[in-house]
Design a protein around this motif. Structure first.
Motif, PDB file in Angstrom:
ATOM      1  N   LEU A  20       3.939 -11.290  -4.081  1.00 41.55           N
ATOM      2  CA  LEU A  20       2.588 -11.039  -4.725  1.00 41.55           C
ATOM      3  C   LEU A  20       1.537 -10.542  -3.724  1.00 41.55           C
ATOM      4  O   LEU A  20       0.654 -10.304  -4.764  1.00 41.55           O
ATOM      5  N   GLU A  21       1.448 -11.479  -2.864  1.00 37.61           N
ATOM      6  CA  GLU A  21       0.313 -11.134  -2.182  1.00 37.61           C
ATOM      7  C   GLU A  21       0.378 -10.199  -1.654  1.00 37.61           C
ATOM      8  O   GLU A  21      -0.404  -9.685  -1.360  1.00 37.61           O
ATOM      9  N   GLU A  22       1.535  -9.438  -0.709  1.00 38.55           N
ATOM     10  CA  GLU A  22       1.859  -7.567  -0.667  1.00 38.55           C
ATOM     11  C   GLU A  22       1.889  -7.363  -1.209  1.00 38.55           C
ATOM     12  O   GLU A  22       0.833  -5.903  -0.754  1.00 38.55           O
ATOM     13  N   SER A  23       1.653  -7.564  -2.824  1.00 38.74           N
ATOM     14  CA  SER A  23       1.647  -6.292  -3.226  1.00 38.74           C
ATOM     15  C   SER A  23       0.276  -6.011  -3.150  1.00 38.74           C
ATOM     16  O   SER A  23      -0.753  -5.338  -4.095  1.00 38.74           O
ATOM     17  N   PHE A  24      -0.527  -7.270  -3.838  1.00 41.71           N
ATOM     18  CA  PHE A  24      -1.571  -7.649  -3.747  1.00 41.71           C
ATOM     19  C   PHE A  24      -2.988  -6.372  -3.046  1.00 41.71           C
ATOM     20  O   PHE A  24      -3.855  -5.770  -3.034  1.00 41.71           O
ATOM     21  N   THR A  25      -2.129  -6.834  -1.390  1.00 40.34           N
ATOM     22  CA  THR A  25      -3.225  -5.952  -0.568  1.00 40.34           C
ATOM     23  C   THR A  25      -2.942  -4.675  -0.763  1.00 40.34           C
ATOM     24  O   THR A  25      -3.166  -3.713   0.093  1.00 40.34           O
ATOM     25  N   LYS A  26      -1.155  -3.972  -0.821  1.00 36.63           N
ATOM     26  CA  LYS A  26      -0.353  -2.569  -0.672  1.00 36.63           C
ATOM     27  C   LYS A  26      -0.984  -1.884  -1.905  1.00 36.63           C
ATOM     28  O   LYS A  26      -1.262  -0.770  -1.763  1.00 36.63           O
ATOM     29  N   VAL A  27      -0.520  -2.793  -3.020  1.00 36.83           N
ATOM     30  CA  VAL A  27      -0.893  -2.158  -4.355  1.00 36.83           C
ATOM     31  C   VAL A  27      -1.936  -1.760  -5.267  1.00 36.83           C
ATOM     32  O   VAL A  27      -2.626  -0.728  -5.554  1.00 36.83           O
ATOM     33  N   ARG A  29      -5.525  -4.024  -5.799  1.00 32.21           N
ATOM     34  CA  ARG A  29      -5.794  -5.872  -7.073  1.00 32.21           C
ATOM     35  C   ARG A  29      -5.378  -5.317  -8.339  1.00 32.21           C
ATOM     36  O   ARG A  29      -5.395  -6.576  -9.703  1.00 32.21           O
ATOM     37  N   HIS A  30      -5.423  -4.291  -9.264  1.00 30.96           N
ATOM     38  CA  HIS A  30      -5.216  -3.512 -10.649  1.00 30.96           C
ATOM     39  C   HIS A  30      -4.051  -3.279 -10.660  1.00 30.96           C
ATOM     40  O   HIS A  30      -4.148  -1.582 -11.079  1.00 30.96           O
ATOM     41  N   PRO A  31      -2.549  -3.361 -10.332  1.00 28.57           N
ATOM     42  CA  PRO A  31      -1.709  -2.561 -10.246  1.00 28.57           C
ATOM     43  C   PRO A  31      -1.213  -1.895 -11.954  1.00 28.57           C
ATOM     44  O   PRO A  31      -1.284  -2.747 -13.135  1.00 28.57           O
ATOM     45  N   ASP A  32      -0.811  -0.699 -11.706  1.00 28.49           N
ATOM     46  CA  ASP A  32      -0.356  -0.338 -13.487  1.00 28.49           C
ATOM     47  C   ASP A  32       0.562  -0.474 -13.650  1.00 28.49           C
ATOM     48  O   ASP A  32       1.259  -1.466 -13.344  1.00 28.49           O
ATOM     49  N   GLY A  33       0.892  -0.030 -14.680  1.00 22.88           N
ATOM     50  CA  GLY A  33       2.240  -0.967 -15.678  1.00 22.88           C
ATOM     51  C   GLY A  33       3.513  -0.586 -15.008  1.00 22.88           C
ATOM     52  O   GLY A  33       4.810  -1.958 -14.911  1.00 22.88           O
ATOM     53  N   THR A  34       3.446   0.104 -14.848  1.00 28.69           N
ATOM     54  CA  THR A  34       5.536   0.917 -13.511  1.00 28.69           C
ATOM     55  C   THR A  34       4.993  -0.289 -12.635  1.00 28.69           C
ATOM     56  O   THR A  34       6.065  -1.099 -12.079  1.00 28.69           O
ATOM     57  N   SER A  35       4.319  -0.590 -11.885  1.00 25.82           N
ATOM     58  CA  SER A  35       4.021  -1.303 -10.025  1.00 25.82           C
ATOM     59  C   SER A  35       4.702  -2.766 -10.933  1.00 25.82           C
ATOM     60  O   SER A  35       5.022  -3.384 -10.271  1.00 25.82           O
ATOM     61  N   LEU A  36       3.431  -2.850 -12.066  1.00 25.82           N
ATOM     62  CA  LEU A  36       3.245  -4.534 -12.685  1.00 25.82           C
ATOM     63  C   LEU A  36       5.215  -4.644 -13.078  1.00 25.82           C
ATOM     64  O   LEU A  36       5.326  -5.762 -12.353  1.00 25.82           O
ATOM     65  N   MET A  37       5.623  -3.693 -14.185  1.00 26.18           N
ATOM     66  CA  MET A  37       6.966  -4.262 -14.190  1.00 26.18           C
ATOM     67  C   MET A  37       7.788  -4.067 -12.602  1.00 26.18           C
ATOM     68  O   MET A  37       8.997  -5.220 -12.457  1.00 26.18           O
ATOM     69  N   LYS A  55      -4.919 -11.660 -12.619  1.00 26.86           N
ATOM     70  CA  LYS A  55      -6.047 -12.291 -12.397  1.00 26.86           C
ATOM     71  C   LYS A  55      -6.654 -13.434 -12.495  1.00 26.86           C
ATOM     72  O   LYS A  55      -7.883 -13.546 -11.293  1.00 26.86           O
ATOM     73  N   LEU A  56      -5.703 -13.891 -11.603  1.00 28.11           N
ATOM     74  CA  LEU A  56      -6.008 -15.464 -10.675  1.00 28.11           C
ATOM     75  C   LEU A  56      -6.539 -15.218  -9.397  1.00 28.11           C
ATOM     76  O   LEU A  56      -7.224 -15.658  -9.181  1.00 28.11           O
ATOM     77  N   ARG A  57      -5.830 -13.944  -8.974  1.00 27.31           N
ATOM     78  CA  ARG A  57      -6.094 -14.017  -7.794  1.00 27.31           C
ATOM     79  C   ARG A  57      -7.159 -12.921  -7.700  1.00 27.31           C
ATOM     80  O   ARG A  57      -8.059 -13.157  -6.469  1.00 27.31           O
ATOM     81  N   ASN A  58      -7.756 -12.293  -8.682  1.00 26.06           N
ATOM     82  CA  ASN A  58      -8.314 -11.473  -8.727  1.00 26.06           C
ATOM     83  C   ASN A  58      -9.468 -12.514  -8.191  1.00 26.06           C
ATOM     84  O   ASN A  58     -10.847 -11.629  -7.864  1.00 26.06           O
TER      85      ASN A  58
END
Length: 76
Positions: A20-27, A29-37, A55-58
């Protein structure tokens, strides 16, 4: 309840938090629907749980930046 306490209530493993942290950094703070899936599938979480984590990490990020935790963004 603080953001940290709410994050702890999600009961995530270290591996899940790492992804999740890697995604927060790379993708972002607001991943789209596909990325979230895809992030959800990689973590073994539901999309709702993953979205809640983001939302909490933001909120934590905003607090660290000196902004109010509940402040929305242009993307919210």
């Amino acid at each position: 309840m603080s953001c940290k306490a709410m994050m702890a209530s999600l009961n995530l493993s270290e591996d899940q938090v790492k992804v999740l942290e890697e995604s927060f950094t790379k993708v972002g703070r607001h991943p789209d629907g596909t990325s979230l899936m895809l992030i959800s599938a990689e973590c073994g979480l539901t999309e709702e749980e993953t979205l809640k984590w983001f939302k909490l990490r933001n909120a934590q990020w905003r607090e660290a930046e000196g902004l109010p935790a509940e402040l929305g963004s242009v993307l919210d």
